[in-house]
Design a protein around this motif. Structure first.
Motif, PDB file in Angstrom:
ATOM      1  N   GLU A 137       0.651  -5.267   9.103  1.00 54.14           N
ATOM      2  CA  GLU A 137       1.695  -4.467   9.755  1.00 54.14           C
ATOM      3  C   GLU A 137       1.059  -3.413  10.655  1.00 54.14           C
ATOM      4  N   ASN A 138       1.604  -3.224  11.848  1.00 53.67           N
ATOM      5  CA  ASN A 138       1.057  -2.189  12.723  1.00 53.67           C
ATOM      6  C   ASN A 138       2.119  -1.643  13.653  1.00 53.67           C
ATOM      7  N   LYS A 163       4.621  -4.627   1.793  1.00 50.60           N
ATOM      8  CA  LYS A 163       4.195  -5.157   3.092  1.00 50.60           C
ATOM      9  C   LYS A 163       2.705  -4.900   3.278  1.00 50.60           C
TER      10      LYS A 163
ATOM     11  N   LEU B 152      10.987  -4.270  16.865  1.00 47.40           N
ATOM     12  CA  LEU B 152      10.350  -3.437  15.839  1.00 47.40           C
ATOM     13  C   LEU B 152      11.178  -2.179  15.567  1.00 47.40           C
ATOM     14  N   GLU B 234      12.103  -8.302   7.476  1.00 50.66           N
ATOM     15  CA  GLU B 234      11.346  -8.140   8.706  1.00 50.66           C
ATOM     16  C   GLU B 234       9.856  -8.117   8.422  1.00 50.66           C
ATOM     17  N   GLY B 235       9.080  -8.418   9.443  1.00 53.43           N
ATOM     18  CA  GLY B 235       7.626  -8.315   9.340  1.00 53.43           C
ATOM     19  C   GLY B 235       7.035  -8.105  10.717  1.00 53.43           C
ATOM     20  N   SER B 236       5.911  -7.404  10.772  1.00 46.26           N
ATOM     21  CA  SER B 236       5.288  -7.105  12.068  1.00 46.26           C
ATOM     22  C   SER B 236       3.775  -7.168  11.896  1.00 46.26           C
ATOM     23  N   SER B 259       6.529 -12.889   6.256  1.00 42.59           N
ATOM     24  CA  SER B 259       6.875 -11.595   5.660  1.00 42.59           C
ATOM     25  C   SER B 259       8.385 -11.379   5.680  1.00 42.59           C
ATOM     26  N   ALA B 260       9.016 -11.723   6.813  1.00 40.95           N
ATOM     27  CA  ALA B 260      10.474 -11.557   6.947  1.00 40.95           C
ATOM     28  C   ALA B 260      11.211 -12.501   6.003  1.00 40.95           C
ATOM     29  N   GLN B 263      10.938 -11.356   2.304  1.00 37.14           N
ATOM     30  CA  GLN B 263      11.820 -10.222   2.020  1.00 37.14           C
ATOM     31  C   GLN B 263      13.289 -10.635   2.042  1.00 37.14           C
TER      32      GLN B 263
END
Lengths: 205, 383
Positions: A137-138, A163, B152, B234-236, B259-260, B263
């Motif tokens: 994550e960033n 996360k 985001l 969500e995921g980033s 990741s999204a 969740q």
């Protein structure tokens, strides 16, 4: 609402021609920023030639991240889920001004991809992610001042929702001739509690 | 953990000044892209979708008679004014937040020919102008994370609500078409001289467009917009590969979607539609096709909306999510404008015509410089 207790395990500050780790000076040298940061790179024995292509903001963030992550024995060979949450006031305006200079005069017009790519503040996060293989994550945030509450809230969310296992947080600012970086690592181990008071203490010291 | 929704919304664009009129134009197959030849911005002609200045002045003058706002500020204030008015929420409240999404803000203020002072190019100045205009109690959070900023920002709003800091968060995103941006993308040889063709084998690069968009993210399900969607996950994640080129394996996007999905507690079979990034550059489109295939999403209908507006940078993820929410509400898939023949090596199911179809859940993705990627999963709210 923060579920689990988190701690600040180490921190790096770069300002006034000094690089400090957990409050102790690990490098200092008088001179311009360019001379200082290049000497810091050599003295800290980082050996990463891409460093020389980076803009001034990325060099600053990169050195600070190296100091913290090396101290924490983070290596690219052993993948860790460390998120990166950075902030500053001037975004990428230092490189923005360089790009603007290259297009201001139509008789002397020389826009370059090597400059333009750095006209985004999160590029420095990309540089650190590449070096340490952080597929995590960033995000990059802009505030008029250091904002401990925001960094705390966002890091806690990433930890609470699993996360990330750790979060490299902080402030990396390069504007005009002024520079200042404070990066700290948050996780479930450490001596310093992760709260706004402690974060502000780090920043104000 | 309380549910979080994307509710009231607005789009200020070449296709209209509110979300419904923009979606209606898309339904009819209209594009906002036109050919522009303005050597003060770029030596060669380019395609873009620009916001009509007199229309913007007319809309803005109904909100305030105050002067001294930049074009971007007028766009963002006009958009956010509509969203706040629709929601009926009082913004001078400690439980109401504001997130601003932009890559470059008032970057045109750096130009010595620009009438505004250089300090307007600081993003916190832009944030202050918007915060002060509406009288938000809280200081704005500005996110500037390249081309994922807009989507985001929605994820960040959800996270602030999850942490119980805010009950409602307004998100406003915007970026301008400027000489600064076009000269930069042109130096990368990334600009197309024709309307962009995402995922098409004859694609020739991107168009840059300008938009402001805004939405309310809220935990209160008592008074939601008809087209509201729940934000499931969500995921980033970063590619950790290259600062200006996407990963060949789509690693960061793959991980963001994972990741999204984790969740959201959904699998690839639950996704009815993907609103992808689709910039129409060779590498981006290919990377997305790879990442979607790694998740077995190759049969899910997918589009890029860049053929309608071009790439609107810090607004793109936000405006494309808003259109996705309307797509679910209308139970209609909208075509990926500009697409004719598949131009990526992995199979993907590009939407080629307006198609009525029951829709419940969609995935929004974006990717950008710095190796950033974001994925968010939304589910239709049943009133």
């Amino acid at each position: 609402m923060h579920d689990n207790k988190s701690y600040i395990s180490s921190f790096c500050r770069i300002k006034n021609n000094h690089v400090t780790l957990n409050g102790d000076t690990v490098f200092s040298k008088e001179g311009t920023y360019s001379e200082f940061i290049k000497s810091a790179y050599k003295n800290l024995d980082i050996k990463y030639p891409k460093f020389f292509k980076m803009d001034r903001l990325s060099k600053l963030a990169f050195i600070a991240a190296n100091v913290v992550l090396n101290h924490e024995n983070v290596t690219p060979e052993q993948e860790e889920n460390i998120a990166i949450v950075f902030s500053n006031k001037a975004s990428s305006l230092d490189s923005d001004r360089t790009h603007q200079t290259s297009i201001q005069n139509k008789e002397n017009y020389y826009p370059s991809p090597a400059v333009f790519v750095y006209t985004l503040p999160n590029i420095c996060i990309g540089e650190i992610s590449i070096k340490y293989k952080l597929y995590s994550e960033n995000s990059f945030f802009i505030f008029d001042n250091f904002n401990a509450k925001h960094l705390l809230t966002y890091a806690n969310n990433l930890l609470d929702t699993k996360k990330a296992d750790k979060v490299l947080c902080g402030w990396v600012e390069y504007d005009g001739n002024n520079y200042d970086a404070l990066l700290y690592l948050v996780g479930n181990k450490g001596k310093t509690e992760h709260n706004t008071t402690e974060i502000n203490t780090l920043y104000n010291s | 953990m309380s549910k979080v929704y994307l509710s009231y919304n607005n789009i200020i664009s070449s296709l209209g000044f509110n979300s419904n009129s923009v979606v209606n134009k898309i339904h009819e197959g209209g594009s906002g892209l036109t050919k522009i030849h303005d050597t003060s911005i770029l030596p060669n002609p380019f395609y873009s979708s620009l916001i009509n200045a007199p229309h913007l002045e007319a809309a803005f003058s109904k909100i305030t008679l105050k002067k001294d706002y930049t074009k971007l500020e007028k766009m963002m204030i006009t958009s956010l004014h509509d969203t706040i008015t629709q929601s009926g929420i009082e913004v001078n409240n400690e439980k109401v937040g504001l997130i601003i999404s932009t890559t470059k803000g008032n970057i045109d203020a750096l130009d010595t020919n620009n009438p505004f002072p250089e300090n307007r190019s600081y993003l916190h100045e832009l944030a202050h102008t918007i915060t002060a205009h509406f009288g938000f109690k809280n200081k704005a959070i500005t996110v500037s994370n390249a081309c994922v900023s807009g989507i985001l920002a929605i994820a960040i709003a959800k996270r602030y609500i999850q942490q119980k800091i805010y009950d409602h968060v307004f998100v406003v995103g915007g970026d301008l078409v400027t000489e600064f941006i076009l000269s930069g993308f042109n130096s990368f040889q990334a600009l197309s001289e024709a309307p962009c063709k995402p995922y098409d084998k004859n694609r020739t690069g991107i168009n840059i467009g300008e938009i402001a968009a805004s939405t309310l993210i809220t935990k209160n399900n008592a008074k939601l917009a008809p087209e509201a969607v729940e934000i499931l996950g969500e995921g980033s994640c970063n590619d950790a590969n290259h600062i200006s080129g996407p990963s060949r394996t789509g690693e960061g996007l793959y991980r963001s979607i994972q990741s999204a999905m984790t969740q959201a507690n959904v699998s690839h079979q639950d996704i009815d539609y993907i609103s992808a990034h689709g910039t129409a550059t060779m590498y981006n489109d290919e990377m997305e096709a790879i990442a979607f295939n790694r998740h077995h999403l190759e049969n899910v209908p997918v589009n890029s909306l860049k053929g309608y507006f071009g790439h609107t940078l810090g607004a793109s993820g936000l405006v494309e999510t808003i259109i996705g929410a309307h797509s679910l509400y209308n139970n209609t898939l909208y075509p990926s404008l500009g697409f004719e023949d598949i131009g990526v090596t992995q199979p993907i199911n590009i939407i080629t015509k307006t198609t009525p179809q029951p829709l419940h859940t969609f995935l929004k993705t974006a990717s950008g410089f710095g190796g950033c990627n974001t994925a968010v999963i939304f589910k239709k709210h049943i009133h």
